[in-house]
Design an enzyme around this catalytic site. Structure first.
Site, PDB file in Angstrom:
ATOM      1  N   ASN A   9       0.778  -1.204  -0.010  1.00  0.00           N
ATOM      2  CA  ASN A   9      -0.075   0.029  -0.202  1.00  0.00           C
ATOM      3  C   ASN A   9       0.973   1.086   0.131  1.00  0.00           C
ATOM      4  OD1 ASN A   9      -1.848   1.965   0.422  1.00  0.00           O
ATOM      5  ND2 ASN A   9      -2.298   1.511   2.669  1.00  0.00           N
ATOM      6  N   TRP A  10       1.095   1.875  -1.071  1.00  0.00           N
ATOM      7  CA  TRP A  10       1.832   2.940  -1.211  1.00  0.00           C
ATOM      8  C   TRP A  10       1.362   4.321  -0.702  1.00  0.00           C
ATOM      9  CZ3 TRP A  10       4.579   2.682  -6.809  1.00  0.00           C
ATOM     10  CH2 TRP A  10       5.434   1.418  -6.831  1.00  0.00           C
ATOM     11  N   LYS A  11       0.007   4.342  -0.214  1.00  0.00           N
ATOM     12  CA  LYS A  11      -0.489   5.491   0.250  1.00  0.00           C
ATOM     13  C   LYS A  11      -0.236   6.799  -0.737  1.00  0.00           C
ATOM     14  CE  LYS A  11      -0.008   3.308   4.768  1.00  0.00           C
ATOM     15  NZ  LYS A  11      -0.055   3.406   6.285  1.00  0.00           N
ATOM     16  N   HIS A  99      -9.404   1.397   4.746  1.00  0.00           N
ATOM     17  CA  HIS A  99      -8.284   1.428   5.415  1.00  0.00           C
ATOM     18  C   HIS A  99      -8.427   2.354   6.736  1.00  0.00           C
ATOM     19  CE1 HIS A  99      -4.070   2.634   6.242  1.00  0.00           C
ATOM     20  NE2 HIS A  99      -3.705   1.464   5.727  1.00  0.00           N
ATOM     21  N   GLU A 169      -5.604  -5.051  10.271  1.00  0.00           N
ATOM     22  CA  GLU A 169      -4.634  -4.276  10.641  1.00  0.00           C
ATOM     23  C   GLU A 169      -4.908  -3.566  11.928  1.00  0.00           C
ATOM     24  OE1 GLU A 169      -2.205  -2.464   7.168  1.00  0.00           O
ATOM     25  OE2 GLU A 169      -4.152  -1.643   6.960  1.00  0.00           O
ATOM     26  N   GLY A 175       2.143   2.118  10.924  1.00  0.00           N
ATOM     27  CA  GLY A 175       2.983   3.152  10.982  1.00  0.00           C
ATOM     28  C   GLY A 175       3.929   3.414  12.263  1.00  0.00           C
ATOM     29  N   GLY A 236       2.981  -1.334   4.299  1.00  0.00           N
ATOM     30  CA  GLY A 236       2.990   0.324   3.903  1.00  0.00           C
ATOM     31  C   GLY A 236       4.312   0.738   3.297  1.00  0.00           C
TER      32      GLY A 236
HETATM   33  P1  PGA Z   1       2.862   0.249   7.568  1.00  0.00           P
HETATM   34  O1  PGA Z   1       1.559   0.428   6.870  1.00  0.00           O
HETATM   35  O2  PGA Z   1       3.453  -1.004   6.805  1.00  0.00           O
HETATM   36  O3  PGA Z   1       3.855   1.282   7.223  1.00  0.00           O
HETATM   37  O4  PGA Z   1       2.765   0.239   9.211  1.00  0.00           O
HETATM   38  C1  PGA Z   1       0.543  -0.388   6.888  1.00  0.00           C
HETATM   39  C2  PGA Z   1      -0.728  -0.049   6.266  1.00  0.00           C
HETATM   40  O5  PGA Z   1      -1.201   1.112   6.572  1.00  0.00           O
HETATM   41  O6  PGA Z   1      -1.404  -0.682   5.371  1.00  0.00           O
END
Ligand code: PGA
Length: 255
Positions: A9-11, A99, A169, A175, A236
């Site tokens: 998930n590149w956000k 999400h 999640e 994060g 992420g």
């Molecule tokens: P992260 O994010 O791996 O940077 O903790 C995961 C996500 O938000 O799907």
């Protein structure tokens, strides 16, 4: 399930198309070089909407494309939104829905449910994100999870369960520096599958993969997949690092 699903998930990253292409082609080349068996692991990248078309144009089919969101109507006057059919038309096969970062912006269980139904109707696979914000000693977080799962799947027929992915999640791990430990991941995998088994009155829910997401990196991925028995991972930050992402896919392909 005989294969693992590794989703990036590149956000809202990276900041330009050139970088997006560099990371994406780096991952595809790495998969070819490592001779990763696509029957053992499915790699999916969910870039920003605007990077989907340029990535698709260069994709060699080693990595599948997903979106990070979709709108909950088929068409109409919805300024700034993207319809399921538009994503399908671009070659998108997966859509992340619900999400926690979107739930914080106002996404509700009801809108998640509408998006799930429309995504399925457009022949794409929803990746439904669920997760508690905090944990408590009385297990109230389990009710939160059960509620999110059942509301997201409202109206989804048993026959469609193979076309749905659930991503657990815990919001507090997203994060963060440390992921949930593998033992607790395992407990949650069992719990979520039990919710599905009870709701759909079936003996097993082998067909619905349940992924784990939240601070996954190359040091914890193996344990989460083995001891944690996650069917895959939603990643992420580390999915923007081709080397780390490939390393994690490598573990998954050897299980
Ligand atoms: P992260 O994010 O791996 O940077 O903790 C995961 C996500 O938000 O799907």
């Amino acid at each position: 399930m005989n294969h693992k699903i590794i989703v990036g998930n590149w956000k809202m990253n990276p900041e330009n198309t050139k970088k997006a292409l560099e990371i994406f082609t780096g991952i595809e080349k790495g998969l070819t070089k490592a001779k990763i068996n696509p029957k053992k692991v499915k790699a999916i990248i969910c870039p920003s909407y605007i990077h989907i078309a340029p990535l698709k144009a260069k994709a060699k089919g080693k990595v599948l494309l997903g979106a990070q969101n979709v709108y909950f109507a088929e068409k109409g006057s919805y300024t700034g939104e993207v319809a399921p059919a538009m994503l399908k038309d671009l070659g998108v096969s997966y859509v992340i829905i619900g999400h926690s970062e979107r739930r914080k912006m106002g996404e509700t269980d009801e809108s998640v449910n509408k998006k799930v139904l429309l995504t399925l109707a457009s022949k794409m696979t929803p990746i439904i994100c669920i997760g508690e914000t905090t944990r408590d000693d009385d297990g109230a977080y389990l009710t939160v999870i059960k509620d999110q799962v059942l509301k997201a799947l409202n109206g989804v027929a048993k026959e469609k369960l193979g076309s749905v992915i659930i991503a657990y999640e815990p919001v507090w791990a997203i994060g963060a520096t440390v992921a949930m430990n593998a033992h607790d991941v395992h407990q949650m995998m069992i719990f979520i599958k039990k919710v599905l088994v009870d709701f759909y009155k079936t003996k097993t829910i082998g067909s619905t993969p349940v992924l784990y997401g939240g601070a996954v990196d190359p040091t914890n991925a193996h344990g989460i997949l083995t001891e944690g028995e996650a069917d895959g991972l939603l990643i992420g930050r580390q999915s923007l690092e081709a080397k780390s992402f490939l390393e994690i896919i490598g573990f998954a392909s050897n299980l």
